[in-house]
Design an enzyme around this catalytic site. Structure first.
Site, PDB file in Angstrom:
ATOM      1  N   ASN A 117     -11.785   0.393   2.309  1.00  0.00           N
ATOM      2  CA  ASN A 117     -11.190   0.119   3.622  1.00  0.00           C
ATOM      3  C   ASN A 117     -10.637   1.374   4.302  1.00  0.00           C
ATOM      4  OD1 ASN A 117      -9.023   0.493   1.980  1.00  0.00           O
ATOM      5  ND2 ASN A 117      -8.169  -1.569   2.219  1.00  0.00           N
ATOM      6  N   HIS A 119      -5.431   4.609   3.101  1.00  0.00           N
ATOM      7  CA  HIS A 119      -4.211   4.115   2.446  1.00  0.00           C
ATOM      8  C   HIS A 119      -3.030   4.522   3.308  1.00  0.00           C
ATOM      9  CE1 HIS A 119      -0.997   3.568  -0.544  1.00  0.00           C
ATOM     10  NE2 HIS A 119      -0.527   4.713  -0.079  1.00  0.00           N
ATOM     11  N   LYS A 130      -9.825   7.659   2.534  1.00  0.00           N
ATOM     12  CA  LYS A 130     -10.455   7.303   1.260  1.00  0.00           C
ATOM     13  C   LYS A 130     -11.927   7.736   1.169  1.00  0.00           C
ATOM     14  CE  LYS A 130      -7.471   3.281   0.307  1.00  0.00           C
ATOM     15  NZ  LYS A 130      -7.464   1.810   0.124  1.00  0.00           N
ATOM     16  N   THR A 149      -5.483  -5.085   5.314  1.00  0.00           N
ATOM     17  CA  THR A 149      -6.219  -4.604   4.142  1.00  0.00           C
ATOM     18  C   THR A 149      -7.709  -4.946   4.227  1.00  0.00           C
ATOM     19  OG1 THR A 149      -4.207  -5.027   2.864  1.00  0.00           O
ATOM     20  CG2 THR A 149      -6.229  -4.636   1.610  1.00  0.00           C
ATOM     21  N   GLU A 203       5.308   8.828  -2.740  1.00  0.00           N
ATOM     22  CA  GLU A 203       3.887   9.182  -2.616  1.00  0.00           C
ATOM     23  C   GLU A 203       3.716  10.588  -2.046  1.00  0.00           C
ATOM     24  OE1 GLU A 203       2.424   4.523  -2.142  1.00  0.00           O
ATOM     25  OE2 GLU A 203       2.142   5.888  -0.436  1.00  0.00           O
ATOM     26  N   TYR A 243      -1.640   4.297  -8.282  1.00  0.00           N
ATOM     27  CA  TYR A 243      -1.733   2.858  -8.018  1.00  0.00           C
ATOM     28  C   TYR A 243      -1.114   2.004  -9.133  1.00  0.00           C
ATOM     29  CZ  TYR A 243      -4.615   3.244  -3.778  1.00  0.00           C
ATOM     30  OH  TYR A 243      -5.070   3.479  -2.503  1.00  0.00           O
TER      31      TYR A 243
HETATM   32  P1  ADP Z   1      -2.956  -2.008   1.424  1.00  0.00           P
HETATM   33  O1  ADP Z   1      -3.858  -0.798   1.149  1.00  0.00           O
HETATM   34  O2  ADP Z   1      -3.301  -2.663   2.733  1.00  0.00           O
HETATM   35  O3  ADP Z   1      -1.486  -1.691   1.289  1.00  0.00           O
HETATM   36  P2  ADP Z   1      -2.804  -3.303  -1.177  1.00  0.00           P
HETATM   37  O4  ADP Z   1      -1.635  -2.394  -1.455  1.00  0.00           O
HETATM   38  O5  ADP Z   1      -2.618  -4.758  -1.401  1.00  0.00           O
HETATM   39  O6  ADP Z   1      -3.339  -3.107   0.318  1.00  0.00           O
HETATM   40  O7  ADP Z   1      -4.039  -2.866  -2.067  1.00  0.00           O
HETATM   41  C1  ADP Z   1      -4.288  -1.498  -2.338  1.00  0.00           C
HETATM   42  C2  ADP Z   1      -5.772  -1.244  -2.218  1.00  0.00           C
HETATM   43  O8  ADP Z   1      -6.464  -1.967  -3.236  1.00  0.00           O
HETATM   44  C3  ADP Z   1      -6.421  -1.731  -0.910  1.00  0.00           C
HETATM   45  O9  ADP Z   1      -6.251  -0.839   0.160  1.00  0.00           O
HETATM   46  C4  ADP Z   1      -7.870  -1.847  -1.325  1.00  0.00           C
HETATM   47  O10 ADP Z   1      -8.529  -0.588  -1.367  1.00  0.00           O
HETATM   48  C5  ADP Z   1      -7.744  -2.382  -2.751  1.00  0.00           C
HETATM   49  N1  ADP Z   1      -7.790  -3.850  -2.782  1.00  0.00           N
HETATM   50  C6  ADP Z   1      -6.842  -4.723  -2.353  1.00  0.00           C
HETATM   51  N2  ADP Z   1      -7.208  -5.998  -2.524  1.00  0.00           N
HETATM   52  C7  ADP Z   1      -8.444  -5.949  -3.084  1.00  0.00           C
HETATM   53  C8  ADP Z   1      -9.382  -6.946  -3.508  1.00  0.00           C
HETATM   54  N3  ADP Z   1      -9.112  -8.243  -3.399  1.00  0.00           N
HETATM   55  N4  ADP Z   1     -10.560  -6.507  -4.043  1.00  0.00           N
HETATM   56  C9  ADP Z   1     -10.836  -5.198  -4.171  1.00  0.00           C
HETATM   57  N5  ADP Z   1     -10.003  -4.195  -3.785  1.00  0.00           N
HETATM   58  C10 ADP Z   1      -8.821  -4.568  -3.249  1.00  0.00           C
HETATM   59 MG    MG Z   2      -0.442  -1.043  -0.395  1.00  0.00          MG
END
Ligand code: ADP
Ligand code: MG
Length: 140
Positions: free
Chosen positions: A114, A117, A11, A93, A128, A51
């Site tokens: 973070n 992805h 990212k 996450t 994807e 997304y």
């Molecule tokens: P993951 O990437 O671990 O699969 P999710 O699919 O739940 O997590 O979320 C997608 C992305 O959205 C996360 O990787 C992060 O960049 C962002 N995200 C998730 N939760 C939050 C939050 N509470 N606040 C801001 N950004 C978030």
């Molecule tokens: Mg996810």
């Protein structure tokens, strides 16, 4: 066990800090092979579509703006149990909750920024991968 493929994105927070090599080393050291990779800047339309499953979550707009804020590396990772293995290598996450040694624990800034992805199911991995790559671009 059969080989799987999963989809990964390095990212914008990680490309900004020049961490692509360190992140790729984590994948390679733990048995995943990078069988396709390209650096690109996502359009807002692409980010929204990618997304779309999160469209009703409160962080959707923030997530889309973040994903278009800088270059990303989109990748296909291959290996035994690649989808789950990649989720382990990435960590939780929220970097604060991620296990020691994971990409997000070492490099993540916060729950939004973070660093990586990774697909969360084999079905999503296939969708994807085909969102960003043609079959000819994937060389296993
Ligand atoms: P993951 O990437 O671990 O699969 P999710 O699919 O739940 O997590 O979320 C997608 C992305 O959205 C996360 O990787 C992060 O960049 C962002 N995200 C998730 N939760 C939050 C939050 N509470 N606040 C801001 N950004 C978030
Ligand atoms: Mg996810």
């Amino acid at each position: 066990m059969t080989k799987q493929r999963t989809f990964s994105i390095i990212k914008p927070d990680a490309t900004e800090r020049n961490l692509t090599g360190k992140i790729n080393a984590k994948f390679e050291e733990q048995g995943l092979r990078i069988v396709a990779q390209k650096r690109l800047r996502m359009s807002r339309l692409q980010a929204k579509e990618f997304y779309i499953v999160h469209k009703d979550r409160p962080f959707y707009d923030e997530l889309v703006e973040y994903m278009v804020s800088g270059p990303v590396i989109v990748q296909v990772l291959e290996g035994e149990n690649a989808m789950l293995k990649n989720r382990e290598i990435m960590g939780a996450t929220d970097p604060k909750k991620a296990d020691k040694g994971t990409i997000r624990a070492e490099f993540g800034v916060d729950i939004g920024s973070n660093s990586v992805h990774g697909s969360d199911s084999l079905e999503n991995a296939a969708t994807e991968i085909s969102f960003f790559f043609s079959g000819l671009e994937i060389v296993g």
